[in-house]
Design an enzyme around this catalytic site. Structure first.
Site, PDB file in Angstrom:
ATOM      1  N   SER A   1       1.560  -9.855  -0.987  1.00  8.50           N
ATOM      2  CA  SER A   1       1.234  -8.430  -0.843  1.00  8.50           C
ATOM      3  C   SER A   1       1.603  -7.834   0.504  1.00  8.50           C
ATOM      4  O   SER A   1       1.820  -6.626   0.613  1.00  8.50           O
ATOM      5  CB  SER A   1      -0.251  -8.211  -1.129  1.00  8.50           C
TER       6      SER A   1
ATOM      7  N   LYS B   1       0.808  -1.233   0.000  1.00  6.93           N
ATOM      8  CA  LYS B   1       0.000   0.000   0.000  1.00  6.93           C
ATOM      9  C   LYS B   1       0.836   1.275   0.000  1.00  6.93           C
ATOM     10  O   LYS B   1       0.417   2.298  -0.518  1.00  6.93           O
ATOM     11  CB  LYS B   1      -0.944   0.001   1.202  1.00  6.93           C
TER      12      LYS B   1
ATOM     13  N   GLU C   1     -10.130   7.247   3.807  1.00  5.37           N
ATOM     14  CA  GLU C   1     -10.920   6.396   4.689  1.00  5.37           C
ATOM     15  C   GLU C   1     -10.193   5.074   4.801  1.00  5.37           C
ATOM     16  O   GLU C   1      -9.368   4.721   3.944  1.00  5.37           O
ATOM     17  CB  GLU C   1     -12.331   6.167   4.153  1.00  5.37           C
TER      18      GLU C   1
HETATM   19  C1  LIG Z   1      -5.146  -3.902   1.573  1.00  6.67           C
HETATM   20  C2  LIG Z   1      -4.430  -5.156   1.295  1.00  6.67           C
HETATM   21  C3  LIG Z   1      -4.827  -6.010   0.235  1.00  6.67           C
HETATM   22  C4  LIG Z   1      -6.031  -5.751  -0.625  1.00  6.67           C
HETATM   23  O1  LIG Z   1      -5.975  -4.601  -1.391  1.00  6.67           O
HETATM   24  P1  LIG Z   1      -5.755  -4.642  -2.973  1.00  6.67           P
HETATM   25  O2  LIG Z   1      -6.080  -3.268  -3.404  1.00  6.67           O
HETATM   26  O3  LIG Z   1      -6.680  -5.664  -3.520  1.00  6.67           O
HETATM   27  O4  LIG Z   1      -4.349  -4.995  -3.200  1.00  6.67           O
HETATM   28  C5  LIG Z   1      -4.079  -7.141  -0.005  1.00  6.67           C
HETATM   29  N1  LIG Z   1      -3.017  -7.459   0.759  1.00  6.67           N
HETATM   30  C6  LIG Z   1      -2.607  -6.679   1.784  1.00  6.67           C
HETATM   31  C7  LIG Z   1      -1.430  -7.095   2.598  1.00  6.67           C
HETATM   32  C8  LIG Z   1      -3.308  -5.500   2.097  1.00  6.67           C
HETATM   33  O5  LIG Z   1      -2.913  -4.740   3.120  1.00  6.67           O
END
Ligand SMILES: *Cc1c(COP(=O)(O)O)cnc(C)c1O
Length: 392
Positions: free
Chosen positions: A374, A86, A108
């Protein structure tokens, strides 16, 4: 190239007319700055020294062996500053806000992950920041509330509706309508009214550009498949974007929660319909009147009742396949990766791992897979421990 307003029929700007000039201003600023040499150099420098990029592309040898010999690489976004992808987006948008001379930042947040990433980038640029968050989420996500406050952000509790993410979204838009002159609204995924979905995709596409270079260097060929979890869809678009013109298969994995037929899930593409959320047309979870339904997932980041418009388009075009895994499957993958590779993944990312585990018999030893990791799982250990019965 101009910034896309729609992806097929999806996207657009379903917002009050009063914010249209602000969206035009943002689109114009982005179009001017994205090719600007100084802007690009400053962003690259922050991504390197503040965010910690490039993140590694790690060959998960033991996982590969365990799942039948398909070569699996993990793109390590869990090693980026604040522990997830993010930050790539919020640092880029804060740079835009600073260049546009905005004096105030709003956002938000549901689970607080985007709130923390925004508060982090706002602190970096020294711009005051207010984060809207549902009262229910404030109780559930105390640690992230503390992090945001430590970073100097104001956390504004939202007591309307279900007191969760969608209500916080409504309040943030209301704030923006009122203070649009001096306020920059940071959207956290490839969602929102145009030009946000394209801007967030571009800012996250550093993931895929790096992964492409890294896999060519390591293996001398492109991957055969990419796998990423899909909440709003930003980590997935970030990985996919650099490979869309190649013949690489791509799979986005949504949250099936307690099961697609229980009504408690976050599978907007598999089970949603065309509707409007967060200012754009896409697949959303809604009732017969178009009112947004609450999503459910064990992972807070996939607990979003919609999906970015470009994903809806890629789905309809058949370019990307979308599937889902349940809370239980994600939890099993969470444990498996922890014990097989010594990496505790975020519960969101565990969905992408779980898809690979579930379908490993469809892959051969010649396949070369990149899974987007992610985020890291530190934030999830209590919840996972409770669900696994390790802790009460
Ligand atoms: C917020 C988040 C997501 C989901 O958000 P996307 O916009 O779909 O990437 C996925 N993995 C992690 C670790 C997150 O913090």
């Amino acid at each position: 190239m101009t910034i896309p307003v729609r992806f097929g029929p999806y996207g657009g700007r379903y917002v009050p007319e009063t914010v249209i000039p602000a969206l035009d201003e943002l689109a114009a600023a982005y179009e001017r700055l994205r090719d600007d040499t100084d802007f690009k150099a400053e962003l690259a420098s922050l991504l390197k020294d503040f965010v910690g990029r490039p993140t590694p592309l790690y060959r998960a040898g033991r996982l590969s062996e365990k799942l039948g010999g398909t070569t699996i690489y993990l793109k390590r976004e869990d090693l980026a500053h604040t522990g997830a992808h993010k930050i790539n987006n919020t640092v880029g948008q804060l740079m835009l806000a600073a260049k546009m001379g905005k004096a105030r930042i709003i956002a938000e947040t549901g689970a607080g992950q985007h709130g923390v990433a925004t508060a982090t980038a706002a602190a970096l640029f020294g711009i005051p920041c207010a984060i809207y968050m549902g009262e229910k989420d404030i109780v559930r996500q105390e640690l992230n509330v503390v992090r945001m406050k430590l970073l100097g952000a104001e956390v504004i509790p939202v007591s309307s509706g279900s007191r969760t993410l969608k209500d916080a979204m409504n309040e943030a838009i209301r704030d923006w309508v009122t203070n649009v002159e001096n306020t920059y609204y940071v959207i956290g995924s490839v969602a929102g009214p145009a030009p946000y979905p394209a801007i967030v995709r571009d800012l996250q596409s550093v993931i895929g550009r790096e992964a492409r270079r890294q896999i060519l260097e390591a293996e001398g060929r492109l991957p055969t498949e990419l796998i990423a979890c899909v909440g709003g869809g930003s980590n997935a678009m970030g990985l996919f974007a650099a490979f869309l013109d190649d013949g690489v298969r791509m799979t986005g994995v949504e949250a099936a929660g307690e099961g697609l037929d229980t009504g408690r899930h976050g599978a907007s593409i598999e089970r949603g319909e065309r509707g409007v959320l967060h200012g754009s047309l896409s697949y959303v979870l809604q009732d017969a009147y178009g009112q947004i339904l609450e999503a459910h997932s064990i992972s807070a980041g996939l607990d979003y009742p919609g999906v970015g418009p470009e994903h809806s388009f890629l789905h309809d075009e058949g370019r990307v396949r979308y599937d889902s895994v349940t809370d239980a499957e994600a939890l099993a993958a969470f444990t498996m990766l922890s014990q097989t590779e010594g990496i505790i993944p975020a519960l969101e990312s565990s969905h992408a791992i779980a898809y690979m585990v579930k379908h490993s018999d469809r892959f051969t030893a010649d396949d070369l897979v990149i899974i987007n990791l992610s985020g890291r799982g530190d934030k999830d250990v209590h919840q996972a421990a409770r669900a696994l019965g390790i802790m009460s």
